[in-house]
Design an enzyme around this catalytic site. Structure first.
Site, mmCIF file in Angstrom:
data_model
loop_
_atom_site.group_PDB
_atom_site.id
_atom_site.type_symbol
_atom_site.label_atom_id
_atom_site.label_comp_id
_atom_site.label_asym_id
_atom_site.label_seq_id
_atom_site.Cartn_x
_atom_site.Cartn_y
_atom_site.Cartn_z
ATOM 1 N N PHE A 94 0.843 -1.185 0.000
ATOM 2 C CA PHE A 94 0.000 0.000 0.000
ATOM 3 C C PHE A 94 0.884 1.243 0.000
ATOM 4 O O PHE A 94 1.987 1.243 0.553
ATOM 5 C CB PHE A 94 -0.916 -0.009 1.221
ATOM 6 C CG PHE A 94 -1.899 1.123 1.264
ATOM 7 C CD1 PHE A 94 -2.835 1.293 0.269
ATOM 8 C CD2 PHE A 94 -1.869 2.045 2.302
ATOM 9 C CE1 PHE A 94 -3.733 2.355 0.288
ATOM 10 C CE2 PHE A 94 -2.763 3.107 2.346
ATOM 11 C CZ PHE A 94 -3.703 3.261 1.331
ATOM 12 N N ASP A 165 6.914 -2.627 8.695
ATOM 13 C CA ASP A 165 5.539 -2.316 8.326
ATOM 14 C C ASP A 165 4.763 -3.602 8.590
ATOM 15 O O ASP A 165 4.742 -4.524 7.781
ATOM 16 C CB ASP A 165 5.441 -1.888 6.859
ATOM 17 C CG ASP A 165 4.018 -1.479 6.470
ATOM 18 O OD1 ASP A 165 3.071 -2.009 7.077
ATOM 19 O OD2 ASP A 165 3.852 -0.664 5.554
ATOM 20 N N HIS A 168 -0.098 -5.875 8.151
ATOM 21 C CA HIS A 168 -0.831 -7.080 7.763
ATOM 22 C C HIS A 168 -0.598 -8.240 8.734
ATOM 23 O O HIS A 168 -1.027 -9.357 8.431
ATOM 24 C CB HIS A 168 -0.387 -7.554 6.373
ATOM 25 C CG HIS A 168 -0.924 -6.762 5.236
ATOM 26 N ND1 HIS A 168 -0.693 -7.097 3.916
ATOM 27 C CD2 HIS A 168 -1.704 -5.645 5.195
ATOM 28 C CE1 HIS A 168 -1.291 -6.221 3.111
ATOM 29 N NE2 HIS A 168 -1.893 -5.328 3.873
ATOM 30 N N GLN A 191 -7.561 -0.209 10.248
ATOM 31 C CA GLN A 191 -8.567 0.252 9.297
ATOM 32 C C GLN A 191 -9.637 -0.834 9.131
ATOM 33 O O GLN A 191 -9.420 -1.999 9.454
ATOM 34 C CB GLN A 191 -7.865 0.582 7.970
ATOM 35 C CG GLN A 191 -8.732 1.217 6.925
ATOM 36 C CD GLN A 191 -9.260 0.216 5.922
ATOM 37 O OE1 GLN A 191 -8.872 -0.952 5.915
ATOM 38 N NE2 GLN A 191 -10.146 0.671 5.070
ATOM 39 N N LYS A 194 -9.080 -4.459 8.051
ATOM 40 C CA LYS A 194 -8.006 -5.221 8.679
ATOM 41 C C LYS A 194 -8.541 -6.299 9.628
ATOM 42 O O LYS A 194 -9.697 -6.285 10.032
ATOM 43 C CB LYS A 194 -7.067 -4.273 9.426
ATOM 44 C CG LYS A 194 -6.434 -3.207 8.531
ATOM 45 C CD LYS A 194 -5.663 -3.824 7.373
ATOM 46 C CE LYS A 194 -4.749 -2.834 6.660
ATOM 47 N NZ LYS A 194 -5.438 -1.988 5.706
ATOM 48 N N ARG A 223 3.477 17.059 23.393
ATOM 49 C CA ARG A 223 3.597 17.088 24.855
ATOM 50 C C ARG A 223 4.599 16.030 25.315
ATOM 51 O O ARG A 223 4.768 14.999 24.660
ATOM 52 C CB ARG A 223 2.237 16.826 25.504
ATOM 53 C CG ARG A 223 1.206 17.909 25.199
ATOM 54 C CD ARG A 223 -0.112 17.642 25.930
ATOM 55 N NE ARG A 223 -1.047 18.734 25.713
ATOM 56 C CZ ARG A 223 -1.989 18.758 24.765
ATOM 57 N NH1 ARG A 223 -2.114 17.713 23.949
ATOM 58 N NH2 ARG A 223 -2.796 19.789 24.646
ATOM 59 N N TYR A 230 -0.145 22.680 28.471
ATOM 60 C CA TYR A 230 0.139 23.608 27.383
ATOM 61 C C TYR A 230 1.638 23.844 27.217
ATOM 62 O O TYR A 230 2.086 24.925 26.846
ATOM 63 C CB TYR A 230 -0.611 24.925 27.597
ATOM 64 C CG TYR A 230 -2.100 24.760 27.417
ATOM 65 C CD1 TYR A 230 -2.628 24.414 26.173
ATOM 66 C CD2 TYR A 230 -2.973 24.917 28.491
ATOM 67 C CE1 TYR A 230 -3.992 24.230 25.995
ATOM 68 C CE2 TYR A 230 -4.338 24.741 28.320
ATOM 69 C CZ TYR A 230 -4.846 24.401 27.068
ATOM 70 O OH TYR A 230 -6.200 24.219 26.904
ATOM 71 N N ARG A 240 -4.293 11.117 18.111
ATOM 72 C CA ARG A 240 -4.759 10.274 19.207
ATOM 73 C C ARG A 240 -5.940 9.395 18.808
ATOM 74 O O ARG A 240 -6.749 9.745 17.955
ATOM 75 C CB ARG A 240 -5.141 11.156 20.396
ATOM 76 C CG ARG A 240 -3.989 11.958 20.973
ATOM 77 C CD ARG A 240 -4.467 12.844 22.105
ATOM 78 N NE ARG A 240 -5.375 13.880 21.635
ATOM 79 C CZ ARG A 240 -5.072 15.170 21.571
ATOM 80 N NH1 ARG A 240 -3.868 15.595 21.932
ATOM 81 N NH2 ARG A 240 -5.956 16.054 21.145
#
Length: 403
Positions: A94, A165, A168, A191, A194, A223, A230, A240
């Protein structure tokens, strides 16, 4: 069973295939619990899933991300891979494998794949190493794990990072250890298509605590641990996972091992009974893969030997009741995004030219490979015999398939 279904004969495989995504009361209850708790955002469910999935894959640390793509991008940034650096990748994958390298400002260098694994060829990867190479990122394509012993040795010998990677390979194990932390780190995707899904989502696994903390910082707006809300110590982004996605993933994880073992058994049955069929090539086994994940079951046909195209084969197989796909029809380097790429945006002094790139094994695979999806491997074992019969029928009557 002598007449092909595409010509009006009876189907070799008349079953209702499992649908995907698969869910039950576990997903429903988890989502309702998250909803009614009022804690929707990046809380205890995310932390629990990170810990549970890392443990499932035999890794020390897990850091979730918004997708498998952003997980790949995050780990490259965390390892300071950037302008001028080269990362060796396969072209049969991909686009995110290569685009993540570009988005980091680095240069994807394509090495060919192995004809019988569909994975990055370590010999060609070695040939593509230059003084600018910083990492090799093989893909465990379809769930078939690359030779991680050899890649880690190449990494040590040439002072290169080996990044997985693993998008899969949920549940896959190499010599008893799960994928994802077999090299320096690895990325997974959740996704919707999957084997464990939350519509979108991803995770980075590693055994390196400092690297995990850096990835956490990048996915959480820069962070840093112990810092004020902040206060931002790194260049990061909002990547996230939500509590709703984590609730889905916790439920999905509860059945992943059983699903992985069923796919493994059915995949082994197909390999055993398909490997002797003329004109059909199946994936090469490796005893060091001690648990085989299957996102895809891949096979290769010989169009010249069968006298048909891959498209004709897929159409005839679908008519027999076996859903199949042609998969990737061109290597990544032949896509417009690479053919039109002339300069690095992050470093305009670096000229890029993929118009002369060539990986002959990959190009052949793009003409000859057939994919069977992981949902097919969740059917009853008895159905696998029908799948074999369907393929044998198509092969033996290939001359009758309409053009």
């Amino acid at each position: 069973m002598t007449q092909l279904a595409i010509n009006g004969g009876a189907q070799a495989c008349s079953v209702v295939w499992p649908t995907w995504p698969m869910w039950d009361a576990r997903e429903r209850d988890g989502l309702l619990d998250a909803l009614e708790s009022g804690e929707w955002w990046y809380g205890k469910r995310v932390k629990q899933f990170e810990a549970d999935f890392a443990a499932f894959q035999d890794a020390r640390f897990g850091v979730t991300a918004s997708s498998g793509t952003t997980a790949l991008e995050t780990m490259l940034q965390a390892l300071d891979i950037g302008p001028g650096d080269e990362v060796i990748v396969p072209p049969y994958t991909f686009i995110a494998t290569a685009s993540a390298v570009l988005r980091a400002g680095a240069i994807p260098v394509f090495a060919d794949i192995e004809a019988d694994t569909w994975c990055l060829d370590p010999n060609d990867a070695l040939r593509k190493i230059t003084p600018r190479t910083k990492a090799i990122m093989p893909v465990h394509f379809g769930g078939r794990i690359v030779d991680m012993d050899l890649y880690n040795e190449i990494g040590r010998r040439h002072n290169l990072l080996i990044l997985e990677d693993a998008c899969h390979s949920w549940g896959g194990k190499w010599k008893g250890k799960g994928t994802g932390a077999l090299g320096r780190c690895g990325a997974f995707s959740f996704q919707v298509s999957k084997n464990i899904a939350s519509a979108e989502g991803g995770i980075i696994l590693t055994d390196d605590e400092a690297l995990a903390e850096q990835c956490r910082s990048i996915t959480n707006c820069g962070r840093v641990a112990g810092g004020a809300w902040y206060e931002h110590g790194n260049i990061g982004s909002n990547l996230r996972l939500t509590e709703f996605q984590a609730a889905l993933l916790l439920a999905q994880l509860s059945r992943l091992e059983a699903h992985t073992l069923r796919r493994q058994a059915n995949g082994a049955f197909l390999t055993k009974h398909l490997q002797g069929i003329p004109g059909v090539c199946v994936v090469r086994e490796d005893p060091r893969i001690t648990r085989r994940a299957y996102h895809l079951y891949t096979l290769r046909i010989d169009p010249k030997a069968l006298g048909i195209t891959r498209g004709q084969f897929v159409a005839a197989l679908a008519a027999e009741g076996v859903p199949a796909s042609e998969g990737y029809t061109r290597p990544l380097y032949k896509m417009a995004v690479f053919q039109n790429l002339k300069r690095m945006r992050a470093n305009p002094d670096i000229a890029l030219d993929y118009t002369q790139a060539t990986c002959p094994v990959c190009e052949r695979a793009c003409d000859e490979t057939v994919w069977l999806f992981h949902t097919l491997l969740l059917a009853d074992e008895s159905v696998m015999r029908d799948v074999v019969n369907a393929i044998e029928k198509v092969v033996s009557h290939a001359h009758e398939i309409p053009a």
